[in-house]
Design a protein around this motif. Structure first.
Motif, PDB file in Angstrom:
ATOM      1  N   LEU A 230      11.250  14.054 -16.401  1.00 37.33           N
ATOM      2  CA  LEU A 230      12.641  13.604 -16.312  1.00 37.33           C
ATOM      3  C   LEU A 230      13.365  13.745 -17.646  1.00 37.33           C
ATOM      4  O   LEU A 230      14.579  13.992 -17.686  1.00 37.33           O
ATOM      5  N   THR A 231      12.646  13.583 -18.730  1.00 37.21           N
ATOM      6  CA  THR A 231      13.252  13.714 -20.057  1.00 37.21           C
ATOM      7  C   THR A 231      13.417  15.173 -20.441  1.00 37.21           C
ATOM      8  O   THR A 231      14.488  15.597 -20.893  1.00 37.21           O
ATOM      9  N   ASP A 232      12.365  15.965 -20.247  1.00 39.70           N
ATOM     10  CA  ASP A 232      12.427  17.375 -20.624  1.00 39.70           C
ATOM     11  C   ASP A 232      13.421  18.145 -19.765  1.00 39.70           C
ATOM     12  O   ASP A 232      13.905  19.202 -20.192  1.00 39.70           O
ATOM     13  N   ALA A 233      13.754  17.631 -18.588  1.00 40.49           N
ATOM     14  CA  ALA A 233      14.721  18.298 -17.712  1.00 40.49           C
ATOM     15  C   ALA A 233      16.077  18.465 -18.386  1.00 40.49           C
ATOM     16  O   ALA A 233      16.846  19.365 -18.053  1.00 40.49           O
ATOM     17  N   ALA A 258      16.956  20.821 -12.218  1.00 39.07           N
ATOM     18  CA  ALA A 258      16.970  20.027 -10.992  1.00 39.07           C
ATOM     19  C   ALA A 258      15.580  19.880 -10.385  1.00 39.07           C
ATOM     20  O   ALA A 258      15.246  18.829  -9.821  1.00 39.07           O
ATOM     21  N   ASP A 259      14.763  20.929 -10.465  1.00 35.39           N
ATOM     22  CA  ASP A 259      13.414  20.861  -9.892  1.00 35.39           C
ATOM     23  C   ASP A 259      12.557  19.834 -10.637  1.00 35.39           C
ATOM     24  O   ASP A 259      11.811  19.060 -10.013  1.00 35.39           O
ATOM     25  N   ALA A 260      12.648  19.827 -11.970  1.00 35.85           N
ATOM     26  CA  ALA A 260      11.876  18.849 -12.755  1.00 35.85           C
ATOM     27  C   ALA A 260      12.343  17.432 -12.452  1.00 35.85           C
ATOM     28  O   ALA A 260      11.522  16.501 -12.358  1.00 35.85           O
ATOM     29  N   ILE A 261      13.641  17.254 -12.287  1.00 34.40           N
ATOM     30  CA  ILE A 261      14.169  15.924 -11.958  1.00 34.40           C
ATOM     31  C   ILE A 261      13.665  15.475 -10.592  1.00 34.40           C
ATOM     32  O   ILE A 261      13.213  14.331 -10.425  1.00 34.40           O
ATOM     33  N   ALA A 262      13.709  16.373  -9.617  1.00 32.72           N
ATOM     34  CA  ALA A 262      13.248  16.020  -8.266  1.00 32.72           C
ATOM     35  C   ALA A 262      11.774  15.652  -8.278  1.00 32.72           C
ATOM     36  O   ALA A 262      11.355  14.668  -7.636  1.00 32.72           O
ATOM     37  N   GLU A 263      10.964  16.410  -9.018  1.00 28.63           N
ATOM     38  CA  GLU A 263       9.534  16.109  -9.089  1.00 28.63           C
ATOM     39  C   GLU A 263       9.296  14.775  -9.786  1.00 28.63           C
ATOM     40  O   GLU A 263       8.503  13.950  -9.336  1.00 28.63           O
ATOM     41  N   GLY A 264       9.991  14.558 -10.906  1.00 27.66           N
ATOM     42  CA  GLY A 264       9.820  13.310 -11.636  1.00 27.66           C
ATOM     43  C   GLY A 264      10.237  12.096 -10.830  1.00 27.66           C
ATOM     44  O   GLY A 264       9.539  11.071 -10.825  1.00 27.66           O
ATOM     45  N   VAL A 265      11.365  12.192 -10.131  1.00 29.57           N
ATOM     46  CA  VAL A 265      11.832  11.077  -9.298  1.00 29.57           C
ATOM     47  C   VAL A 265      10.840  10.788  -8.179  1.00 29.57           C
ATOM     48  O   VAL A 265      10.532   9.631  -7.875  1.00 29.57           O
TER      49      VAL A 265
END
Length: 427
Positions: A230-233, A258-265
């Protein structure tokens, strides 16, 4: 034979598994690490000519094992053992090898800098030169640190095996902390010309992802992975074309991953519902609230303030205190934040940190005190060793100075667009 594509990445991925297999079979971390490094060099040279073999890890393990046997031949006290070792079958990769290697590199007898350096070398597969560049240290210093760490493990009898059940929790705490520090140093370098050191953040995420696969029920490992994603996104929009820092409130959120955010969430949502809450999970939840806001003004600050309250109760630290003060100011106004900042100003750990001065400058600017904000932006710029941060803070001070000259007698009234301190930095 396979095509030679992405050879450095292939060798880096294979390195920890090969080292783990060889250390598990022969012991003596230092000698095995040397043997594996020689096997990697041989592979890099040979595979560029002949192509990648069908089973590259087995090839590397066999070559490293032969080299280890050669080293044994030079040890007079082990001549009898040498023949037996030479005839024994090549060890195979086991599913828990990398976890055991991580735990060994984070041996409690090592200092935190030694743990970070040894983890990057042995598990991350980075060369001494790459680690030196990433940590902004002389290559000789990194080489000495690695040698001393291996010597320390040998002197204390560290073994390539999972610790006893009573020791596993302590070791995992150290592993998570090392990965967290590695990510932090990559995401916001503590010194130097670059704001980010991508090789460190990438390696921290890769290793944490592997650890999560090995320990899917560990809520804090999951929380740490979510926090990193979520941070590196946000990294694509954290700097401008000239490398200057772009604070969170001014970033182009369309450029976030967006993909990193979706995975992190998804990871943190699942974890919070099933695991005991820990500090990394709370930090990931805070990062998720920021990332899910389409605009800076849509940020759910009351929820962030509540999460920081929980984090402060569970794992208090100076940076948590500062971030909580910023959240308080965003909910209750800058005066409330300044009052809270005044209450902690006597803490010597806080007084000389550049983030304390930067937060005060930010809150003074929000409150309309441009002259005071200018003074503290300049102080923060003098205290930080990161040149991108220095440039940003100096720019904020210069903008305020320009405003003061233009405003004349109304200099203390109102505020243009306040500079924004990134209140969700993980460090």
């Amino acid at each position: 034979m396979g095509a030679v594509t992405g050879l450095p990445d292939l060798l880096r991925d294979c390195a920890p598994q090969v080292l783990a297999a060889v250390v598990r079979r022969y012991g003596d971390f230092e000698a095995c690490e040397d043997a594996v490094q020689e096997a990697l060099i041989a592979a890099f040279r040979q595979w560029q000519q002949t192509g990648v073999p069908e089973h590259p890890r087995n090839w590397l393990i066999a070559v490293a094992s032969r080299r280890r046997v050669e080293l044994l031949r030079n040890e007079t006290a082990r001549r009898r053992r040498e023949e037996a070792v030479r005839l024994e079958p090549v060890p195979q990769v086991r599913g828990d090898d990398e976890l055991a290697l991580l735990l060994l590199c984070c041996h409690p007898a090592l200092s935190v800098p030694a743990q970070v350096t040894l983890t990057l070398r042995a598990v991350g597969g980075l060369t001494t030169a790459e680690i030196a560049r990433a940590l902004l240290l002389p290559e000789a210093t990194v080489s000495q640190r690695i040698s001393r760490a291996k010597q320390r493990i040998r002197d204390t009898g560290g073994q390539f095996e999972r610790p006893a059940p009573g020791e596993l929790g302590e070791r995992l705490t150290a592993v998570r902390h090392v990965l967290y520090l590695t990510f932090n140093e990559g995401y916001t370098a503590s010194s130097g010309d670059a704001l980010n050191r991508v090789e460190l953040t990438r390696e921290a995420i890769r290793l944490t992802r592997q650890l999560h696969r090995r320990l899917p029920d560990d809520g804090e490992v999951a929380g740490l992975l979510a926090l990193m994603l979520l941070t590196d996104a946000r990294r694509p929009s954290r700097t401008g074309p000239d490398g200057a820092l772009v604070p969170l409130a001014e970033q182009d959120r369309r450029r976030w991953d967006a993909d990193a955010i979706a995975e992190g969430v998804a990871i943190i949502t699942h974890t919070l519902a099933r695991a005991p809450i820990g500090p990394y999970q709370l930090q990931a939840a805070i990062a998720a609230v920021h990332d899910e806001a389409a605009r800076a003004e849509d940020t759910d600050w009351p929820q962030i303030l509540a999460l920081y309250g929980m984090l402060h109760a569970l794992a208090p630290s100076p940076m948590v205190t500062l971030n909580r003060i910023v959240a308080r100011a965003m909910v209750d106004g800058p005066e409330a934040g300044l009052a809270a900042l005044h209450r902690i100003a006597e803490d010597p750990l806080m007084a000389r940190h550049h983030r304390t001065a930067a937060v005060r400058a930010h809150l003074l600017e929000l409150a309309g005190d441009r002259a005071g904000a200018q003074e503290y932006y300049r102080l923060a710029a003098r205290l930080t060793l990161s040149r991108p941060e220095q440039r940003y803070l100096q720019t904020r001070a210069a903008q305020l100075a320009s405003d003061l000259r233009a405003s004349g007698p109304l200099a203390g009234v109102g505020c243009r667009r306040p500079g924004h301190v990134e209140e969700d930095w993980p460090r």
